[in-house]
Every structure is written in structure tokens, then in C-alpha cells.
Write an enzyme that holds these catalytic residues in place. Structure first.
Site: not given
Ligand code: PLP
Length: 406
Positions: A188, A184, A58, A216, A213, A242, A144
Site C-alpha cells: 500500500s 500483500e 484508491n 490494492h 492481503d 479501493k 498492513h
Molecule cells: C493493504 C491494506 N489492507 C487493508 C486495508 C484496510 O481496508 P479498508 O480500507 O477496507 O478497511 C487497507 C486500507 O488502507 C490496506 O491498504
């Protein structure tokens, strides 16, 4: 005789192995031969003595190996030490944290920010603290896991709308007196983007907050930064692991929200603060990404090249325009087999299986970065086409024929 827990663990692991869903870590090493010029060559690593091109990261802008940012982390550690030494409300909050929070607010237009060590803890802390059993929360079907776990712990009633469907979201908002809608910016596992402006308008109409969120999207998508974000989004979660290539996360919103979280979010109050060196690094990475728009441009070119080559080779992608390019195979074992055969050709691609994605939608998750060289992208697609046809996964034309037949 085994204990209850030993028996339970053995049975669960056996079931996962039988379904092809057992998860195992792989120890990756640095490819010293290539990484002498790491910031200008495709991302690579070594696994069991062999080098692979990494199409599973990422680090979308390739910032994790930029020499200026390596230096920023070094300088941060020299200035502040390697750790924060305490939770933020004790003595773990420094001027390095404040500077990063201010920069993030200036970029997005939000009034205030709160830093966490990961996006996972930022999301769970936000959900658990903001919502309780009196709230009804509407969320996209594909948000997520950290959001879902946080909401489950909050006691709020959760209503899921069909992925990216405005009609479905509106129906739920109209039916329930909802506190918030959660989505989001870039999904993801599918790589598609939420209709943020439209969702924002719906939320305004129904007096609900829009929570996004942006893990990405931040520093990659233009739309929701540059002080525009706060006009559309009430609460924005950005992560540094990321596109910024480092570690940590922030919740951005009104001063009242952030003050509320500071006083009530247990993950924030009872956990060692993000190290100031990492905060200084995330600040440098944020500024670097803003000062180097050519990296975003290079990422877009790499995405376009990958999609064009897949089209020419009839490789069936999901239609995403972002760095996340999924190829749905369906069966978990077949997905693993395709990923393994690609590895035999020196290409490392993620095999994503349930429960990360819905049952029957196991997929390859190919991620592009600004650091990939065109010839490595071409090799990836050529190998992909060969492996898919060898393993018996239908290519586009065969899929279309099968769909028409149905
Ligand atoms: C959409 C989404 N939110 C939150 C996270 C969590 O972030 P972090 O990897 O900083 O814990 C991820 C990571 O996989 C994600 O893909």
C-alpha cells in the site's frame, strides 16, 4: 486540575505536533462545477472554497462515480432498505450477501467467502481467529497495520522477513515450523508487488498456508483473479473500498476455513452485517470491473504516462509499476511542505509519515486512476518538479551524483 487522561492526551498531542506527525482531518466537499460529468473527468473535490485534482485516492478504476453503480446502490436500498438491521448470524445475512460471495468465489476460484464491513476488520478478524499462541507466523516487513494488530491480539509468534525477499522468507520458514506466511499483493505504501507464485511454492514446500492481503490488487492486477488465485493462495482478503470504489471486504478460502470463521470470528458474530445495499453495490461493481477491461487499460496508460513524464523531468520515483507511485523525501516536515506547495497549485497528493511508514522514509504517495485526464497528469508532474527543486529535494540526477559520491 486536569485529569490523568487529559494530561496524557495533551502531552502526546504536543509531542506529535513537535515532530510534525500530528494528524488532522480535512473536510472535503463536492466540486459541483466539474462533477456534472464526473465519470469522464479527473477526480476533484473542494477544500476551503478551492477545487483540487485528487491524486490521493484508491478509487483506481474511477468506479465510485459511475452512474450505473450509483443506480445499483439506489436499487439495493430500495429493495433491502438502507441497513442490514442485525449481525449476520441473527437476521443480517441476505441473498444479496450470498450473491456477492458466490461472484467473488467464481472470480478467484476459492470455495467460500465471508463479508466484512471493512478490510481492517476482515484482516484483524482473520488473524485473531485463525492463529493462537501455538502458531508461528511469518510476515513481510511491510504488511498492513490491521494484520499486525490482529496478529498481536492472536498471541501467535510473529517473525518478519525482509520486504519481498524470498531468501529471507525461506530462511524463516526453514528455521521455524510456521503455520502461515502473510504478504500483500500490492504494497500500500510502496506500490510494488509480492512474488506470489514463488512465495506460494515456498509455502507448499514448508506446509504453511499463504495468506495474501489483496486490497490494492483486486480488480486491478490480472494475475491473481480469474479463478487462478485459489491455486496459489490459501486465504485471500479482498476489499471493496479501493478499485471497486465502494465499501466492505471479504475473506476468501476453503469452505472449512469460512465455516470456522463463521463460528468463531467475534468481529463477524457480534457486529451489524454489511448492508445488503452495499453488498448489491459491491456485486455490481465487481461485474462492472470485469465487463470493462478498458478501465484497467486506461489506468495502465495513465501510470505509464506519469512515469514517463517523471523520467523526463528527473522526478525520482521509487520504481513501482502500479497505481501507487511513491516519492520518498525522508524528512516528515519537508514532505508536508512539498504536499502543501503542490496544493497551492491545485494538486492534492498524500503526505505519508511515520508511523505509517518507517522513520526517515516519509513520502508523497501519488495515486493514479483510470479517471485522470492526461493534461492533469502533465500538470501534476510539472508542478512536482518545480516544487521539489524550490524546496530543495534532490532530483534524480542530483541524487545519483550524491550516491556515487558516498
Ligand atoms: C493493504 C491494506 N489492507 C487493508 C486495508 C484496510 O481496508 P479498508 O480500507 O477496507 O478497511 C487497507 C486500507 O488502507 C490496506 O491498504
Amino acid at each position: 486540575m486536569s485529569s490523568l487522561l487529559e494530561t496524557k492526551i495533551a502531552a502526546r498531542q504536543h509531542a506529535l505536533r513537535e515532530q510534525g506527525l500530528l494528524r488532522q482531518r480535512k473536510v472535503l466537499g463536492v466540486d459541483h462545477a466539474i462533477n456534472t460529468n464526473a465519470s469522464t473527468s479527473s477526480p476533484r473535490f473542494v477544500f476551503e472554497g478551492r477545487a483540487y485534482v485528487n491524486f490521493s485516492s484508491n478509487d483506481y478504476l474511477g468506479l465510485s462515480r459511475v452512474p450505473e453503480l450509483v443506480e445499483a446502490l439506489h436499487l439495493g436500498a430500495q429493495t433491502y432498505g438502507v441497513g442490514s438491521g442485525a449481525s449476520p448470524l441473527v437476521t443480517g445475512y441476505s441473498d444479496a450477501h450470498l450473491a456477492l460471495e458466490r461472484e467473488l468465489c467464481a472470480l478467484t476460484g476459492h470455495e467460500a467467502a465471508l463479508l466484512f464491513c471493512s478490510g481492517f476488520s476482515a484482516n484483524t478478524a482473520l488473524m485473531k481467529t485463525l492463529f493462537d499462541q501455538h502458531d508461528i507466523v511469518v510476515a513481510d516487513k511491510l504488511v498492513h497495520a490491521s494484520i499486525i494488530y490482529g496478529l498481536q491480539d492472536s498471541g501467535a509468534q510473529l517473525k518478519r522477513f525482509l520486504h519481498n525477499s524470498l531468501e529471507s522468507a525461506e530462511r524463516l520458514l526453514a528455521r521455524h515450523h510456521s503455520s502461515a506466511l502473510i504478504t500483500e499483493s500490492v504494497f500500500s505504501m510502496d506500490g510494488d508487488c509480492a512474488p506470489i507464485s514463488e512465495l506460494s511454492a515456498l509455502c507448499r514446500q514448508h506446509h504453511a498456508w499463504l495468506v495474501v492481503d489483496d486490497a490494492h490488487g483486486f480488480a486491478v492486477l490480472d494475475g491473481y483473479k480469474k479463478a487462478e488465485a485459489a491455486k496459489l493462495i490459501d486465504v485471500q482478503v479482498v476489499t471493496f473500498g479501493k478499485a471497486l470504489g465502494c465499501q466492505g471486504a471479504a475473506v476468501l478460502g476453503s469452505q472449512a476455513l469460512i465455516d470456522f470463521l463463521v463460528s468463531n470470528a467475534r468481529e463477524y458474530i457480534y457486529s451489524t452485517a454489511l448492508s445488503p445495499a452495499n453488498a448489491a453495490l459491491a456485486l455490481a461493481a465487481t461485474q462492472y470491473s470485469t465487463a470493462h477491461p478498458e478501465l484497467q487499460q486506461k489506468l495502465l496508460e495513465n501510470i505509464a504516462l506519469f512515469k514517463q513524464l517523471c523520467r523526463e523531468a528527473n522526478v525520482p520515483l521509487l520504481g513501482s509499476d502500479t497505481a501507487i507511485q511513491p516519492l520518498i523525501i525522508g524528512d516528515a516536515r519537508q514532505t508536508l511542505q512539498v504536499a502543501e506547495e503542490l496544493r497551492a497549485a491545485g494538486i492534492w497528493v498524500g503526505a505519508i509519515r511515520p508511523p505509517t511508514v518507517p522513520v526517515g522514509s516519509a513520502r508523497l504517495r501519488i495515486t493514479l486512476t483510470a479517471a485522470h485526464a492526461a493534461e492533469d497528469i502533465a500538470t501534476c508532474v510539472a508542478q512536482l518538479a518545480q516544487v521539489l527543486s524550490r524546496v530543495g529535494v534532490p532530483l534524480v540526477t542530483e541524487r545519483q551524483a550524491a550516491d556515487e559520491h558516498r
